[in-house]
Design a protein around this motif. Sequence first.
Motif, short mmCIF file in Angstrom:
data_model
loop_
_atom_site.label_atom_id
_atom_site.label_comp_id
_atom_site.label_asym_id
_atom_site.label_seq_id
_atom_site.Cartn_x
_atom_site.Cartn_y
_atom_site.Cartn_z
N VAL A 139 -1.69 2.91 32.96
CA VAL A 139 -0.68 3.92 33.87
C VAL A 139 0.65 3.50 32.95
O VAL A 139 1.48 4.46 32.93
CB VAL A 139 -0.15 3.56 35.43
CG1 VAL A 139 0.83 4.53 36.23
CG2 VAL A 139 -1.45 4.36 35.90
N LYS A 140 0.81 2.40 32.51
CA LYS A 140 2.44 1.56 32.49
C LYS A 140 2.68 3.19 31.15
O LYS A 140 3.27 2.87 30.61
CB LYS A 140 2.30 0.82 31.72
CG LYS A 140 3.68 0.12 31.12
CD LYS A 140 3.37 -1.31 30.98
CE LYS A 140 4.65 -1.78 29.77
NZ LYS A 140 4.55 -1.63 28.34
N ASP A 141 1.44 2.51 30.23
CA ASP A 141 1.33 3.58 28.78
C ASP A 141 1.65 5.30 29.26
O ASP A 141 2.50 6.23 27.98
CB ASP A 141 -0.07 3.13 28.29
CG ASP A 141 -0.40 2.25 27.37
OD1 ASP A 141 0.88 1.35 27.66
OD2 ASP A 141 -1.09 1.89 26.93
N MET A 142 1.06 5.83 30.04
CA MET A 142 1.46 7.15 30.19
C MET A 142 2.77 6.99 30.67
O MET A 142 3.16 7.81 30.42
CB MET A 142 0.42 7.06 31.70
CG MET A 142 -1.17 7.75 30.98
SD MET A 142 -2.26 8.07 33.22
CE MET A 142 -1.69 9.42 33.20
N LEU A 143 3.57 6.50 31.57
CA LEU A 143 4.81 6.92 31.37
C LEU A 143 5.91 6.47 30.52
O LEU A 143 6.57 7.74 30.96
CB LEU A 143 4.63 5.42 32.52
CG LEU A 143 4.18 5.96 34.40
CD1 LEU A 143 5.29 4.65 35.59
CD2 LEU A 143 4.34 6.94 34.66
N GLU A 144 5.41 5.80 29.70
CA GLU A 144 6.27 5.44 28.06
C GLU A 144 5.95 6.66 27.93
O GLU A 144 7.28 7.57 27.24
CB GLU A 144 5.84 4.58 27.71
CG GLU A 144 6.52 2.98 28.02
CD GLU A 144 4.90 1.43 27.11
OE1 GLU A 144 4.56 1.90 26.59
OE2 GLU A 144 5.95 0.45 27.86
N PRO A 201 10.33 17.12 35.24
CA PRO A 201 8.39 17.42 35.49
C PRO A 201 8.23 17.31 34.05
O PRO A 201 8.59 17.73 32.94
CB PRO A 201 9.03 19.18 34.93
CG PRO A 201 10.75 19.66 35.83
CD PRO A 201 11.10 18.17 35.40
N MET A 202 7.31 17.18 34.04
CA MET A 202 6.39 16.77 33.07
C MET A 202 5.28 18.15 32.51
O MET A 202 5.20 19.24 33.14
CB MET A 202 5.04 16.10 33.31
CG MET A 202 4.60 15.15 33.98
SD MET A 202 3.66 13.90 34.10
CE MET A 202 2.61 14.84 35.43
N GLN A 203 5.60 18.31 30.79
CA GLN A 203 5.37 19.60 29.60
C GLN A 203 3.72 19.25 30.16
O GLN A 203 3.03 20.28 29.34
CB GLN A 203 5.91 19.21 28.40
CG GLN A 203 7.51 19.70 29.07
CD GLN A 203 8.29 20.36 27.78
OE1 GLN A 203 7.52 19.77 26.67
NE2 GLN A 203 9.22 21.15 27.61
N SER A 204 3.33 17.84 29.79
CA SER A 204 1.66 17.23 29.73
C SER A 204 1.19 16.09 30.00
O SER A 204 2.70 15.19 30.44
CB SER A 204 2.12 17.25 28.22
OG SER A 204 2.12 15.94 27.49
N LEU A 205 0.08 16.05 30.85
CA LEU A 205 -0.31 14.64 30.95
C LEU A 205 -1.33 14.38 30.15
O LEU A 205 -1.95 14.55 29.44
CB LEU A 205 -1.39 15.57 32.58
CG LEU A 205 -2.19 14.54 33.12
CD1 LEU A 205 -1.28 13.73 33.91
CD2 LEU A 205 -3.04 14.78 34.03
N VAL A 261 -1.57 23.28 30.31
CA VAL A 261 -2.54 22.42 30.41
C VAL A 261 -3.04 21.78 30.86
O VAL A 261 -2.16 20.39 31.10
CB VAL A 261 -3.48 22.36 28.91
CG1 VAL A 261 -3.09 24.06 28.64
CG2 VAL A 261 -2.60 21.42 28.49
N LEU A 262 -4.20 21.43 31.20
CA LEU A 262 -5.01 19.70 32.00
C LEU A 262 -5.45 19.42 30.98
O LEU A 262 -6.45 20.00 30.43
CB LEU A 262 -5.51 19.77 33.68
CG LEU A 262 -5.03 20.06 35.15
CD1 LEU A 262 -5.76 20.57 35.97
CD2 LEU A 262 -3.92 19.73 34.81
N PRO A 263 -5.43 18.23 30.58
CA PRO A 263 -6.68 17.85 29.38
C PRO A 263 -7.77 17.65 30.08
O PRO A 263 -8.25 17.23 31.25
CB PRO A 263 -5.89 16.08 29.09
CG PRO A 263 -5.30 16.09 30.47
CD PRO A 263 -5.11 16.73 31.11
N ASP A 264 -8.60 17.55 28.30
CA ASP A 264 -10.42 17.62 29.33
C ASP A 264 -11.03 16.04 30.03
O ASP A 264 -11.75 16.18 30.69
CB ASP A 264 -11.56 17.64 27.96
CG ASP A 264 -11.06 19.39 27.70
OD1 ASP A 264 -10.54 20.36 28.02
OD2 ASP A 264 -11.44 19.57 26.11
#
Length: 250
Positions: free
Chosen positions: A37-42, A92-96, A118-121
């Motif tokens: 989650v930390k890496d995602m937030l970065e 707002p996020m542009q990509s997850l 889009v949502l990632p596969d």
Amino acid sequence: MLKIFESAIVGVFVTSVGVFAEESNQAVTLVNDYSIVKDMLEKIGIGEQGIWKIADFDGDNVVALNFSVKTEVDRTDPEQRGVDDTVYNFKPMQSLPKEIGQLKSLRKLILDGNILSVLPDEIGNLQNLKYLSVQNNRLETVPLSIGNLKNLSYLNLRGNLIRDFPETTQNLKALEFLDLSNNRLKALGTELGGMYSLKSLFLKENPLSTLPQTVTGLKLKRFDVDYAGLRKMNAELKEWVKANNDEDFE
């Protein structure tokens, strides 16, 4: 993701961050939910301190993530009177990030009010996911891998730009709630008939001209569709829609 250096492995010790090997002379890469989650937030541009605002933990496992851009204030709560109606949590996020697929214990994911197209596969790897809400984004497609979410019971895709709903969703046998309102769907396939557990289905504000015959096999408690636009239904389907639709008929 963390790395440690030690001289020889003689045992392990456990912390709230992860499991560490004692005394090894090699670099040990530690991957756990917190570091994921930390890496995602970065990548998204949110600081590490945001983890405690968006994530719910059960022990070391992340079981819920709320990336909703805004939160409506509860006016019944005396402590929230006098504050703005809406609290904006972050941009707002542009990509997850695709790392979302590594959170194997995740049960609830909220992505409302972002600008995702889009949502990632990798979202199909979340085998324990039960609740997924992606309201009011810019989704144009739904990944085929969503059909892998065998435990999903709630799916809200209201307010997007979706034109096609994948046939793989017929594998969502545990799904009880589906909201596809306010999209760009012109047709739906037989996939709805495979959702045996479905109890609530919302399809309003789509340019639908008919529905698949398979919907007549569903035991719905809530059903909402714009009846006036459904001009290509046979008599049996018309009667079923009238009998089940939340909309009143003259």
